[in-house]
Design a protein around this motif. Sequence first.
Motif, PDB file in Angstrom:
ATOM      1  N   UNK A   1      51.410  45.945  29.135  1.00  0.00           N
ATOM      2  CA  UNK A   1      52.090  45.587  30.376  1.00  0.00           C
ATOM      3  C   UNK A   1      51.074  44.972  31.331  1.00  0.00           C
ATOM      4  N   UNK A   2      51.543  44.072  32.177  1.00  0.00           N
ATOM      5  CA  UNK A   2      50.631  43.344  33.064  1.00  0.00           C
ATOM      6  C   UNK A   2      51.294  43.096  34.410  1.00  0.00           C
ATOM      7  N   UNK A   3      50.511  43.204  35.465  1.00  0.00           N
ATOM      8  CA  UNK A   3      50.957  42.856  36.814  1.00  0.00           C
ATOM      9  C   UNK A   3      49.818  42.122  37.500  1.00  0.00           C
ATOM     10  N   UNK A   4      50.171  41.194  38.375  1.00  0.00           N
ATOM     11  CA  UNK A   4      49.131  40.441  39.059  1.00  0.00           C
ATOM     12  C   UNK A   4      49.683  39.640  40.213  1.00  0.00           C
ATOM     13  N   UNK A   5      48.761  39.079  40.984  1.00  0.00           N
ATOM     14  CA  UNK A   5      49.149  38.235  42.111  1.00  0.00           C
ATOM     15  C   UNK A   5      48.049  37.197  42.337  1.00  0.00           C
ATOM     16  N   UNK A   6      48.463  35.963  42.662  1.00  0.00           N
ATOM     17  CA  UNK A   6      47.529  34.900  43.010  1.00  0.00           C
ATOM     18  C   UNK A   6      47.847  34.404  44.408  1.00  0.00           C
ATOM     19  N   UNK A   7      46.796  34.214  45.209  1.00  0.00           N
ATOM     20  CA  UNK A   7      46.948  33.712  46.574  1.00  0.00           C
ATOM     21  C   UNK A   7      46.023  32.517  46.764  1.00  0.00           C
ATOM     22  N   UNK A   8      46.520  31.500  47.473  1.00  0.00           N
ATOM     23  CA  UNK A   8      45.718  30.293  47.679  1.00  0.00           C
ATOM     24  C   UNK A   8      46.232  29.542  48.896  1.00  0.00           C
ATOM     25  N   UNK A   9      45.394  28.654  49.406  1.00  0.00           N
ATOM     26  CA  UNK A   9      45.812  27.713  50.450  1.00  0.00           C
ATOM     27  C   UNK A   9      44.968  26.457  50.323  1.00  0.00           C
ATOM     28  N   UNK A  10      45.431  25.351  50.907  1.00  0.00           N
ATOM     29  CA  UNK A  10      44.755  24.062  50.780  1.00  0.00           C
ATOM     30  C   UNK A  10      44.327  23.533  52.136  1.00  0.00           C
ATOM     31  N   UNK A  11      43.184  22.821  52.111  1.00  0.00           N
ATOM     32  CA  UNK A  11      42.676  22.130  53.295  1.00  0.00           C
ATOM     33  C   UNK A  11      42.375  20.687  52.910  1.00  0.00           C
ATOM     34  N   UNK A  12      42.605  19.758  53.850  1.00  0.00           N
ATOM     35  CA  UNK A  12      42.440  18.336  53.577  1.00  0.00           C
ATOM     36  C   UNK A  12      41.525  17.717  54.622  1.00  0.00           C
ATOM     37  N   UNK A  13      40.768  16.716  54.167  1.00  0.00           N
ATOM     38  CA  UNK A  13      39.964  15.891  55.068  1.00  0.00           C
ATOM     39  C   UNK A  13      40.033  14.462  54.561  1.00  0.00           C
TER      40      UNK A  13
ATOM     41  N   UNK B   1      44.311  38.344  40.985  1.00  0.00           N
ATOM     42  CA  UNK B   1      44.053  39.696  40.497  1.00  0.00           C
ATOM     43  C   UNK B   1      44.999  40.015  39.346  1.00  0.00           C
ATOM     44  N   UNK B   2      44.444  40.624  38.277  1.00  0.00           N
ATOM     45  CA  UNK B   2      45.218  41.006  37.100  1.00  0.00           C
ATOM     46  C   UNK B   2      44.939  42.462  36.770  1.00  0.00           C
ATOM     47  N   UNK B   3      46.028  43.223  36.547  1.00  0.00           N
ATOM     48  CA  UNK B   3      45.886  44.622  36.147  1.00  0.00           C
ATOM     49  C   UNK B   3      46.690  44.865  34.879  1.00  0.00           C
ATOM     50  N   UNK B   4      46.030  45.426  33.855  1.00  0.00           N
ATOM     51  CA  UNK B   4      46.672  45.812  32.598  1.00  0.00           C
ATOM     52  C   UNK B   4      46.281  47.259  32.325  1.00  0.00           C
TER      53      UNK B   4
ATOM     54  N   UNK C   1      42.989  44.676  26.040  1.00  0.00           N
ATOM     55  CA  UNK C   1      43.078  46.102  26.359  1.00  0.00           C
ATOM     56  C   UNK C   1      43.164  46.283  27.862  1.00  0.00           C
ATOM     57  N   UNK C   2      42.743  47.422  28.327  1.00  0.00           N
ATOM     58  CA  UNK C   2      42.806  47.724  29.751  1.00  0.00           C
ATOM     59  C   UNK C   2      41.979  46.723  30.546  1.00  0.00           C
ATOM     60  N   UNK C   3      42.556  46.227  31.634  1.00  0.00           N
ATOM     61  CA  UNK C   3      41.863  45.248  32.472  1.00  0.00           C
ATOM     62  C   UNK C   3      42.139  45.506  33.946  1.00  0.00           C
ATOM     63  N   UNK C   4      41.145  45.232  34.746  1.00  0.00           N
ATOM     64  CA  UNK C   4      41.284  45.192  36.199  1.00  0.00           C
ATOM     65  C   UNK C   4      40.330  44.110  36.673  1.00  0.00           C
ATOM     66  N   UNK C   5      40.844  42.877  36.783  1.00  0.00           N
ATOM     67  CA  UNK C   5      40.017  41.703  37.014  1.00  0.00           C
ATOM     68  C   UNK C   5      40.409  41.004  38.313  1.00  0.00           C
TER      69      UNK C   5
ATOM     70  N   UNK D   1      36.412  47.441  35.481  1.00  0.00           N
ATOM     71  CA  UNK D   1      36.266  48.385  34.375  1.00  0.00           C
ATOM     72  C   UNK D   1      34.890  48.268  33.723  1.00  0.00           C
ATOM     73  N   UNK D   2      33.956  47.641  34.416  1.00  0.00           N
ATOM     74  CA  UNK D   2      32.616  47.447  33.852  1.00  0.00           C
ATOM     75  C   UNK D   2      31.934  48.791  33.630  1.00  0.00           C
ATOM     76  N   UNK D   3      31.112  48.842  32.580  1.00  0.00           N
ATOM     77  CA  UNK D   3      30.385  50.063  32.264  1.00  0.00           C
ATOM     78  C   UNK D   3      29.252  50.328  33.246  1.00  0.00           C
ATOM     79  N   UNK D   4      28.543  51.429  33.007  1.00  0.00           N
ATOM     80  CA  UNK D   4      27.491  51.847  33.936  1.00  0.00           C
ATOM     81  C   UNK D   4      26.378  50.819  34.035  1.00  0.00           C
ATOM     82  N   UNK D   5      26.045  50.172  32.940  1.00  0.00           N
ATOM     83  CA  UNK D   5      24.940  49.203  32.929  1.00  0.00           C
ATOM     84  C   UNK D   5      25.423  47.759  33.081  1.00  0.00           C
TER      85      UNK D   5
END
Length: 461
Positions: A315-327, A349-352, A372-376, A408-412
């Motif tokens: 199962x997966x849940x996530x959200x993406x947020x963005x905005x644009x600027x122009x010159x 952000x992605x959570x599995x 597998x398990x993710x929190x990115x 979910x990174x390990x200790x090292x």
Amino acid sequence: SGFRSITLFCIATASNGLEAAQATLVKDQSVTVKHVFFHLAGIPLFYFPYWHRSMEGDGMGLVPGYSSSMGAYLLTSLSYGMTDTLRGTTHLDYRTRRGLALGQDLDWAATNRQWSGGVKLYSASDMDPLANRSPSVDVDERRFRMLLFHDETFDRDTRLLLRVHYLSDPYVLDDFFRSEYRLEPQPDNFISLTHRGDNYSASLAFRPRLNNFYDAVTRLPEGQLEFPLQQLGELPLYYESQSSAGYLERLRPSGNTNASYSAFRADTRQLLSTSRRVGVLNIVPRIAARETYYSATPSGAGDGASGGSAARTLLEAGVQMSFKMFKVYSEAEDAGGGLRHVAEPYANYTYIPEPNIRTNDLYRFDSIDALGRQSLLRLGVRNKLQTKKEGRPFDLVDLDTWVEGNFNAGENESTFGFLYWDTRLRPWNSVSIDCDGKFSLSDGAAEEANLRLTAGDSLLV
């Protein structure tokens, strides 16, 4: 009469190039030169009594040179047309350290470009197959490669691709076809049929292993069905999916004592998303479910039976947020010109959660099995420099840079370990320069960098 000079490789100096006693140019057809001297830094290095080249590519090609692994060499080729749709090229190469080599190419193409392909055969009696290699490497003196490829479009939606690459040993491409080896050290063999509909694409592919000295995953066959992101009727919901099914086998290279394994695998991922705008911020939440079935697993996985079948749920849940600027730096005139900068910061952000079956309890064929398990969390910014061509925006520069945090990174392990970049420069319509890689934030050094130069349909570097 008299000497005529022709400069090679667009080097605009008088000390580099070809100098011929006679040069005949037939406009838009061919060039013929006689008694040719090749100069480098003003020094005559090679002499050729005759050289001819047509504008269609017919004629003789000569490539002299030297390398530590090959010695002095002269690579010759003779290209010729056989019919309106068939061309040939014969190769005769000599390397002082490696000996004589012969090759024959046949290339075919329909006049309407609906189909094209070719066969490339090359054989060398190598006098020093272990040049610059460990004596423990086992390479026979008889070196060869056979390549068959074909591309056919049946209609605008259906395409057939075929490639068969058979090699004498794992080092023959590195020795004699270095540019190909750099792009693909382990060439793939496949035949695939793809059909694209208005809102879906389907394909069927066979991927056997022909060279038993490679570690490979065969797919005999594998079908895929994909629905790209599309709106569900009038609802404010968007749907996309990717599904595949096939018989997969992991084959070890000859001499490897690790066991091979195989299984039928069916995988599907279904995703729903929506889009909301809050002020200048675009917010895209999403949910997804993935189910993967395996007909066989390693001992003790799945339902507990030794090597039994198993079905993994992700199962997966996530959200993406963005905005644009122009010159805008300069305004476009009519349908072309102008220059503007577009910057798009974003966060994704992605959570599995932990799946019902661990990755160690599954056979590993590709990245699907490693999920597998993710929190990115990905934080980045995309920059574009755009002009206008034929009334439409044209990206001169497209630069995407980001960091990715693994919670979910390990200790090292570092949560944010690398800075990534992906860049495309398009100074002209038919020319693009692509560069991507990653920079280690902990070591303060680039860990990977890739550069590609493409002109038209040809990859130059």
